[in-house]
Design an enzyme around this catalytic site. Sequence first.
Site, PDB file in Angstrom:
ATOM      1  NE  ARG A 233      -4.138  -1.611  -0.039  1.00 55.51           N
ATOM      2  CZ  ARG A 233      -4.175  -2.682  -0.837  1.00 55.51           C
ATOM      3  NH1 ARG A 233      -3.168  -2.956  -1.640  1.00 55.51           N
ATOM      4  NH2 ARG A 233      -5.234  -3.467  -0.841  1.00 55.51           N
ATOM      5  CD  GLU A 262      -5.588   2.223  -5.091  1.00 55.06           C
ATOM      6  OE1 GLU A 262      -4.624   2.017  -5.838  1.00 55.06           O
ATOM      7  OE2 GLU A 262      -6.281   1.321  -4.609  1.00 55.06           O
ATOM      8  CG  HIS A 289      -3.721  -1.532  -6.737  1.00 54.92           C
ATOM      9  ND1 HIS A 289      -4.320  -0.896  -5.687  1.00 54.92           N
ATOM     10  CD2 HIS A 289      -3.459  -2.785  -6.299  1.00 54.92           C
ATOM     11  CE1 HIS A 289      -4.419  -1.721  -4.660  1.00 54.92           C
ATOM     12  NE2 HIS A 289      -3.899  -2.876  -4.997  1.00 54.92           N
TER      13      HIS A 289
HETATM   14  C1  MLT Z   1      -5.785  -6.598  -2.659  1.00 53.81           C
HETATM   15  O1  MLT Z   1      -5.698  -6.044  -1.561  1.00 53.81           O
HETATM   16  O2  MLT Z   1      -6.537  -7.565  -2.871  1.00 53.81           O
HETATM   17  C2  MLT Z   1      -4.955  -6.120  -3.809  1.00 53.81           C
HETATM   18  O3  MLT Z   1      -4.197  -5.028  -3.459  1.00 53.81           O
HETATM   19  C3  MLT Z   1      -5.739  -5.872  -5.057  1.00 53.81           C
HETATM   20  C4  MLT Z   1      -6.937  -5.006  -4.867  1.00 53.81           C
HETATM   21  O4  MLT Z   1      -6.983  -4.145  -4.002  1.00 53.81           O
HETATM   22  O5  MLT Z   1      -7.893  -5.187  -5.597  1.00 53.81           O
END
Ligand code: MLT
Length: 314
Positions: A233, A262, A289
């Site tokens: 993150r 984001e 991401h």
């Molecule tokens: C997660 O936490 O599953 C990954 O970072 C991907 C997302 O957030 O979709």
Amino acid sequence: MTPTIAILEKIHPVGLKRLQQFSNVIDLTEIATEKALIESSNADALVVKSVTPINRETIKSIPNLKIVARAGTGMENINTQDLEELGIEYFNVPTGNSVSAAEFTIGLIFAICKKFPETLTAISKGDFRRHLLEGRELSKMTVGVIGLGNVGSRVANRLIPFGCKVIGWDKDTAKGKELNAAGGQFSEDINEIYSQSDVISLHLSLTEDTRHFLNTEAFTHIKKGTILINTARAACIDTQAMLCALDNGTLSSAAVDVLDPEPPFTQSSGLSNYTHPLLEHPKVIVTPHLAASTRDAQQVISETVGETLYRFFS
Ligand code: MLT
């Protein structure tokens, strides 16, 4: 009664199909989050990923809401305390994308060590001077893995066979046993990871304790020329401190799959005013991401969301 399920962020079609077999599905994935939440006002269930904020305010605007499905791992955008206090169920799919995220992380390490981005740029300009594109051999390097959970442990286990020295840290020292047994080296002292690593790969979940975990003070312990990888993150790193570390040579380069805030994942080029200082930095590779975004992981996650909601409403 047939439940109404609002999908606010894209999931694999397999889960969508499953949801359509027993519910009214409203697909709101092409519209901006705020508007999508307004359009969800009659939903019994929400399906979200990492962008949609779920808190007391959003929950109160959806009076029939019974359950929130997080199609993925991280729960940072979801205030679970608010959900519990208001009697709303929730679940995530914590290991559905761990292998994908680990593989992607290793891909980024190789991309930097072998200078793939610079090579592609040079070639696209007709520049074939290979002596300017000298890479590194991972087997001669030390990789420090910070956070040995679902993704970090898989990154470490997959790196060890490449012959590099893998050192790891986790606040849960019990995780050290597994790393040591796999041929890595656990350290209880985070400064050892900072001072010994040629590559640091961050795999912490974001909590109040890990926000800005890599800050100005931490960067003073990181050795000159380190490569930093973040597929966890963005807020685990203080961006300003990272920019200084890039500019003063503490970091030779970095690859980040996550930005704070984001970027707008639904907009194509030209439609977005999104800017971020790391996007402009010549030593940084940014991906949107993407680590968990494999067909394989998204399919498993989507199926799990579909089945779990089916059981909940049956
Ligand atoms: C997660 O936490 O599953 C990954 O970072 C991907 C997302 O957030 O979709």
